[in-house]
Design a protein around this motif. Structure first.
Motif, mmCIF file in Angstrom:
data_model
loop_
_atom_site.group_PDB
_atom_site.id
_atom_site.type_symbol
_atom_site.label_atom_id
_atom_site.label_comp_id
_atom_site.label_asym_id
_atom_site.label_seq_id
_atom_site.Cartn_x
_atom_site.Cartn_y
_atom_site.Cartn_z
ATOM 1 N N ALA A 182 90.355 -24.477 18.305
ATOM 2 C CA ALA A 182 89.403 -24.869 17.266
ATOM 3 C C ALA A 182 88.475 -23.690 16.999
ATOM 4 O O ALA A 182 88.066 -22.985 17.927
ATOM 5 C CB ALA A 182 88.594 -26.088 17.710
ATOM 6 N N VAL A 183 88.159 -23.472 15.732
ATOM 7 C CA VAL A 183 87.167 -22.472 15.352
ATOM 8 C C VAL A 183 86.054 -23.203 14.620
ATOM 9 O O VAL A 183 86.256 -23.735 13.529
ATOM 10 C CB VAL A 183 87.768 -21.368 14.457
ATOM 11 N N VAL A 184 84.898 -23.269 15.250
ATOM 12 C CA VAL A 184 83.744 -23.980 14.689
ATOM 13 C C VAL A 184 82.917 -22.980 13.882
ATOM 14 O O VAL A 184 82.519 -21.935 14.395
ATOM 15 C CB VAL A 184 82.895 -24.620 15.802
ATOM 16 N N GLY A 185 82.666 -23.339 12.620
ATOM 17 C CA GLY A 185 82.041 -22.382 11.708
ATOM 18 C C GLY A 185 83.103 -21.502 11.072
ATOM 19 O O GLY A 185 82.864 -20.316 10.805
ATOM 20 N N ALA A 186 84.265 -22.075 10.802
ATOM 21 C CA ALA A 186 85.435 -21.302 10.367
ATOM 22 C C ALA A 186 85.252 -20.647 9.007
ATOM 23 O O ALA A 186 85.959 -19.697 8.684
ATOM 24 C CB ALA A 186 86.673 -22.201 10.350
ATOM 25 N N THR A 187 84.318 -21.147 8.193
ATOM 26 C CA THR A 187 84.134 -20.569 6.856
ATOM 27 C C THR A 187 83.017 -19.530 6.806
ATOM 28 O O THR A 187 82.786 -18.923 5.768
ATOM 29 C CB THR A 187 83.839 -21.675 5.825
ATOM 30 N N GLY A 188 82.316 -19.331 7.911
ATOM 31 C CA GLY A 188 81.215 -18.371 7.954
ATOM 32 C C GLY A 188 81.707 -16.943 8.151
ATOM 33 O O GLY A 188 82.900 -16.693 8.365
ATOM 34 N N ASN B 186 97.853 -22.042 5.022
ATOM 35 C CA ASN B 186 96.513 -22.521 4.689
ATOM 36 C C ASN B 186 96.211 -23.749 5.528
ATOM 37 O O ASN B 186 97.032 -24.661 5.624
ATOM 38 C CB ASN B 186 96.408 -22.856 3.203
ATOM 39 N N TRP B 187 95.035 -23.759 6.136
ATOM 40 C CA TRP B 187 94.612 -24.851 7.007
ATOM 41 C C TRP B 187 93.361 -25.481 6.409
ATOM 42 O O TRP B 187 92.425 -24.785 6.034
ATOM 43 C CB TRP B 187 94.305 -24.343 8.417
ATOM 44 N N VAL B 188 93.345 -26.792 6.347
ATOM 45 C CA VAL B 188 92.216 -27.504 5.754
ATOM 46 C C VAL B 188 91.074 -27.600 6.755
ATOM 47 O O VAL B 188 91.271 -27.979 7.919
ATOM 48 C CB VAL B 188 92.628 -28.922 5.295
ATOM 49 N N VAL B 189 89.885 -27.246 6.308
ATOM 50 C CA VAL B 189 88.697 -27.296 7.156
ATOM 51 C C VAL B 189 88.238 -28.742 7.311
ATOM 52 O O VAL B 189 88.099 -29.471 6.323
ATOM 53 C CB VAL B 189 87.567 -26.439 6.555
ATOM 54 N N GLU B 190 88.001 -29.146 8.554
ATOM 55 C CA GLU B 190 87.517 -30.494 8.854
ATOM 56 C C GLU B 190 86.018 -30.468 9.121
ATOM 57 O O GLU B 190 85.475 -29.463 9.587
ATOM 58 C CB GLU B 190 88.217 -31.057 10.099
ATOM 59 N N GLU B 191 85.376 -31.582 8.884
ATOM 60 C CA GLU B 191 83.965 -31.701 9.228
ATOM 61 C C GLU B 191 83.816 -31.838 10.743
ATOM 62 O O GLU B 191 84.530 -32.619 11.384
ATOM 63 C CB GLU B 191 83.334 -32.908 8.538
ATOM 64 N N SER C 218 81.393 -27.656 3.917
ATOM 65 C CA SER C 218 82.605 -26.832 3.859
ATOM 66 C C SER C 218 83.877 -27.628 4.091
ATOM 67 O O SER C 218 84.979 -27.100 3.919
ATOM 68 C CB SER C 218 82.519 -25.706 4.895
ATOM 69 N N ALA C 219 83.747 -28.876 4.504
ATOM 70 C CA ALA C 219 84.925 -29.707 4.757
ATOM 71 C C ALA C 219 85.763 -29.825 3.491
ATOM 72 O O ALA C 219 85.240 -29.991 2.392
ATOM 73 C CB ALA C 219 84.503 -31.083 5.246
#
Length: 334
Positions: free
Chosen positions: A7-13, A52-57, A41-42
């Motif tokens: 898991a990468v938390v803050g994946a869009t930062g 492509n991987w969908v970002v989850e909340e 960002s979810a």
């Protein structure tokens, strides 16, 4: 080869995106990727390994599944709340924030310096401050050889260390727009103020460097002072490090000592204007050291100039290296 769910938390930062990039570059054995972020960002997508991987909340239940490692790059508040939840679910957390660094129960690790500290982890491992990481990589071989007595840090830190807001302030400042994030204009300027000021007159960033260096080197009484400065550079922290040793040294021995240490590239040929530069360190994982010279004001002093990409070695690369060590030493909880 065994693969791991990550898991990468803050994946869009800024750092989260770099973590994904470094994981891919290093061929990290990822089976399933779980990109997590805030509700804002979810639903967005991130690219990793050609997919492509969908970002989850990120929620209280995000770690109630088969996740082996979680790399957190989402700020201290998020880490304080969610890292213990992940740890209770036997997920090993590598945290990029300052939330856990000085907790005596949490290892604070730079793989080239103190990998042995990982052995006692309790499912949370702290990634040090970016400016501390590059400094201690250079200090480790010198400390082992001559025993450091005192350190004076003076740093020149890139705006990317402040995240997207700092980056934007410099971009817009160059265009003549008013700063929105820093207390003063950063374009064409140097600001001796990183993080908040404390009662002792130091900033929080300065005290981070002091306290983290002591913890990583296992020297709680080491004499250290620091001045940290934000400069109009996008990527790459530069540091003037002044050292005083307990033991005497021969200057000709310093260069090979550094050259043979892991993670260091020596660039020190002043006759040809060769020394570490922030723009040359950008995009690289190593720590660059140059301007190696004796401090002639004390009996056993040394000056060095230390440069590294703060988003890579100062954050993402160091976190991924920690994750690699966890795998190599069978320190994954699941």
């Amino acid at each position: 080869m065994k693969k791991y769910n990550v898991a990468v938390v803050g994946a869009t930062g800024l750092v989260g995106q770099k973590v994904l990039e470094v994981l891919e570059e290093q061929n990290f054995p990822v089976d399933n990727l779980y990109p997590l972020a805030s509700s804002r960002s979810a639903g967005k997508e991130v690219s990793f390994n050609g997919k492509n991987w969908v970002v989850e909340e990120l929620t209280d239940t995000s770690f109630e599944r088969d996740i082996h490692i979680a790399i957190f790059s989402a700020g201290g508040g998020t880490s304080l709340k969610y890292a213990p939840i992940a740890a209770k679910n036997n997920v090993v957390v590598v945290d990029n924030s300052s939330a856990w660094r000085m907790d005596p129960q949490v290892p604070l690790v730079v793989p080239e310096v103190n990998p042995e500290d990982l052995k006692n982890h309790k499912n949370i491992i702290a990634n040090p401050n970016c400016s501390t990481i590059q400094a201690v990589v250079a200090l480790k071989p010198l400390h082992e050889a001559y025993k450091i007595k005192r350190i004076v840090y003076s740093t020149y830190q890139a705006v990317s260390g402040s995240g997207v807001k700092g980056f934007k302030d410099l971009e817009e400042g160059v265009q003549g727009k008013v700063n929105q994030f820093y207390p003063h204009q950063i374009a064409y300027n140097c600001i001796p103020h990183i993080d908040v000021f404390l009662d002792n007159g130091y900033t929080k960033e300065e005290m981070k460097m002091i306290e983290e260096t002591r913890k990583i080197l296992h020297e709680p009484a080491l004499a250290i002072t620091a001045t940290t400065v934000r400069v109009p550079v996008y990527y790459g922290h530069s540091e003037s490090v002044n050292l005083e040793f307990e033991n005497s040294f021969d200057l000709k021995d310093i260069r090979p000592l550094l050259e043979n240490a892991p993670g260091i590239v020596v660039q020190d040929d002043v006759a040809n204007n060769i020394y570490p530069l922030a723009r040359n360190a950008e995009g690289k994982n190593e720590v660059f050291v140059g301007r190696i010279r004796r401090d002639e004001s004390v009996s056993s002093g040394l000056n060095i100039w230390v440069v590294a990409d703060n988003i890579r070695k100062g954050a993402a690369t160091n976190a991924v290296q920690i994750a690699e060590l966890l795998i190599q030493n069978n320190l994954i909880s699941r």
